[in-house]
Design an enzyme around this catalytic site. Structure first.
Site, mmCIF file in Angstrom:
data_model
loop_
_atom_site.group_PDB
_atom_site.id
_atom_site.type_symbol
_atom_site.label_atom_id
_atom_site.label_comp_id
_atom_site.label_asym_id
_atom_site.label_seq_id
_atom_site.Cartn_x
_atom_site.Cartn_y
_atom_site.Cartn_z
ATOM 1 C CD GLU A 1 -2.835 -1.198 2.289
ATOM 2 O OE1 GLU A 1 -2.712 -0.261 3.349
ATOM 3 O OE2 GLU A 1 -3.739 -1.796 2.254
ATOM 4 C CD GLU B 1 -3.586 -5.729 4.197
ATOM 5 O OE1 GLU B 1 -4.264 -4.795 4.608
ATOM 6 O OE2 GLU B 1 -2.474 -5.599 4.150
HETATM 7 O O1 IFM Z 1 -3.729 -2.953 9.209
HETATM 8 C C1 IFM Z 1 -3.569 -2.534 7.938
HETATM 9 C C2 IFM Z 1 -2.464 -2.904 7.165
HETATM 10 O O2 IFM Z 1 -1.127 -2.937 7.607
HETATM 11 C C3 IFM Z 1 -2.416 -2.548 5.822
HETATM 12 N N1 IFM Z 1 -3.915 -2.578 5.271
HETATM 13 C C4 IFM Z 1 -4.904 -2.194 5.946
HETATM 14 C C5 IFM Z 1 -5.029 -2.711 7.246
HETATM 15 C C6 IFM Z 1 -6.126 -2.321 8.097
HETATM 16 O O3 IFM Z 1 -6.105 -0.768 8.336
#
Ligand code: IFM
Length: 453
Positions: free
Chosen positions: A169, A357
């Site tokens: 990200e 994710e």
């Molecule tokens: O915890 C984070 C992760 O580190 C990166 N993506 C989003 C998740 C939730 O906010």
């Protein structure tokens, strides 16, 4: 229990769980580890909810055998984690820390012994402080520092690890860390942001090239945060505002990798990036990733706003819209996942997408040793259905990873929002598998057993 449609089963589909080093490992100075920007930032008063820090976090550094055995018990075949750069290179470059590499050796070897496929993310936000002192992501020298780090890690693990992701990200770590100053290293402003963005985008592609050169059979990806962005009305000013936000949140990092350059037409403020471009950079920004990791949690509804510099747009908060939200204040809206997948595919014709994710923070309560987190189960179920719907319609989706295995340190929000399939008591470090964890395990088993028929 989720039921799948006939013909839905893809034997190669990757079901997994994702974590990150800083959010779970703890032991921030043990066995020669150097400090990262997050170690420093979270120990500064007032930066994190209730002054929490991740000095101990889930103590994954010591308890990884227990966590891997939970993954195995749940029958989840893929585990995504990140390497803490300053654990293996305490100064960011130079002499490697043998004990740090040993830790990841033990972790990778234990995964393999238990038939759990390790997926390594090279950078999940924890830049070594030593490099931050030299400008961190705002210094173009990071290309050399990152190269040294990636070469070390890939050479070390290439005999055992096939699945690699370069960055996690980049929009979040540059936006929150270098523009808004709410994440480490707490820098603000367009100058810091634009240089960090350009250098991260260069490293994203360079990292891919290094892995490809050193490890011919690697499966190489990188991950992007993304949200469905919708205008608050059909009014042209709102529609344009939504396009600018979409350029920032969803297009900024993927388009240069695909050879399209930065989306400056959609968001003119990005023209500032050109100041950092050197001859040949347009080519260097490109890399043909084997897969793109998308991380989608919610949607954003946008209206025009003259008072927001650069973007001239503002989010209408889910609270104002009176829609259901998670503990992060993010709208629960599973169609966002479906639209993100179909939009990304339509726009870019990506050859392979993995949801690296997805998950939700809800308040959990332990009753008689059990956590019945129905809301999380519903969230995951509806989002997985949205994924499979997109896949049925032809999106080349080939995996889904839940964020996250255990409750952990949620950056500026500390330990308040809990995303885990597994509850952690942060006083005792006791783990309890939540109802959603068992539910996800059953779903994965059902899918895998059907796809083997
Ligand atoms: O915890 C984070 C992760 O580190 C990166 N993506 C989003 C998740 C939730 O906010």
């Amino acid at each position: 229990m989720t039921e799948f449609s006939a013909g839905e089963y893809d034997p190669d589909f990757k079901w997994g769980v994702s974590t990150a080093a800083y959010q779970t490992e703890g032991s921030i100075q043990e066995d020669g580890k150097g400090l990262s920007i997050w170690d420093e930032f979270s120990n500064r008063p007032g930066k994190i909810y209730n002054n929490h820090n991740a000095n101990q976090a889930c103590d994954f550094y010591h308890r990884y055998p227990e966590d891997l055995s939970i993954i195995q018990q749940l029958g989840i075949p893929n585990f995504r984690f990140s390497i803490a750069w300053s654990r293996v290179l305490p100064q960011g470059v130079g002499a490697p820390n043998r004990a740090g590499l040993d830790f990841y050796d033990r972790l990778v070897d234990s995964c393999l012994e238990q038939n759990i496929e390790p997926w390594i993310t090279l950078y999940h936000w924890d830049l070594p402080v030593a490099l931050h002192r030299r400008g961190g992501w705002t210094n173009r020298d990071i290309l050399n520092w990152f190269t040294e780090y990636v070469e070390l890690v890939v050479n070390h693990f290439k005999d055992r690890v096939t699945q690699w992701m370069v960055l996690n990200e980049p929009m979040v770590f540059t936006g929150a860390g270098y523009f808004l100053g709410i994440h480490a290293p707490g820098k603000r402003g367009m100058k810091n942001f634009s240089s960090a963005v350009h250098h991260a985008t260069l490293c994203q592609a360079e990292g891919g090239r290094i892995i490809r050169d050193l490890h011919s059979s690697a499966h190489i990806g990188t991950t992007f945060s993304c949200s469905l962005v919708e205008p608050a009305s059909a009014n042209e000013r709102d529609v344009r505002a939504a396009q600018r936000v979409d350029a920032l949140l969803n297009r900024l990092f993927i388009e240069p990798a695909l050879g399209r350059g930065y989306p400056i037409n959609q968001l003119p403020a990005l023209a500032r990036l050109e100041k950092h471009m050197r001859p040949g950079d347009e080519q260097r920004l490109k890399f043909d990733f084997d897969f793109i990791g998308l991380q989608c949690y919610t949607r954003e509804v946008i209206r025009y706003s003259w008072s927001m510099p650069y973007i001239f747009a503002r989010q209408i908060s889910p609270q104002k819209r009176a829609v259901p939200t998670t503990l992060m204040g993010w709208e629960v809206y599973a169609d966002s996942m479906y639209h993100i997948l179909t939009n990304f595919y339509r726009r870019y014709r990506l050859k392979k997408i993995i949801i690296t994710e997805n998950g939700a923070a809800f308040a959990d309560s332990v009753k008689e040793g059990k956590i019945d987190d129905y809301e999380r189960e519903r969230y995951l179920s509806s989002h997985i259905h949205a994924c499979l719907r997109a896949k049925r319609e032809g999106v080349p989706l080939s995996g889904y990873f839940v964020w996250t295995l255990t409750d952990n340190f949620e950056w500026a929000e500390g330990y308040r929002p809990t995303f885990g399939l597994v509850h952690v008591n942060f006083q005792t470090q006791e783990r309890i598998i939540k109802r959603s964890g068992q539910w996800y395990a059953n779903l994965v088993q059902q899918y895998l057993s059907q796809s083997q028929k």
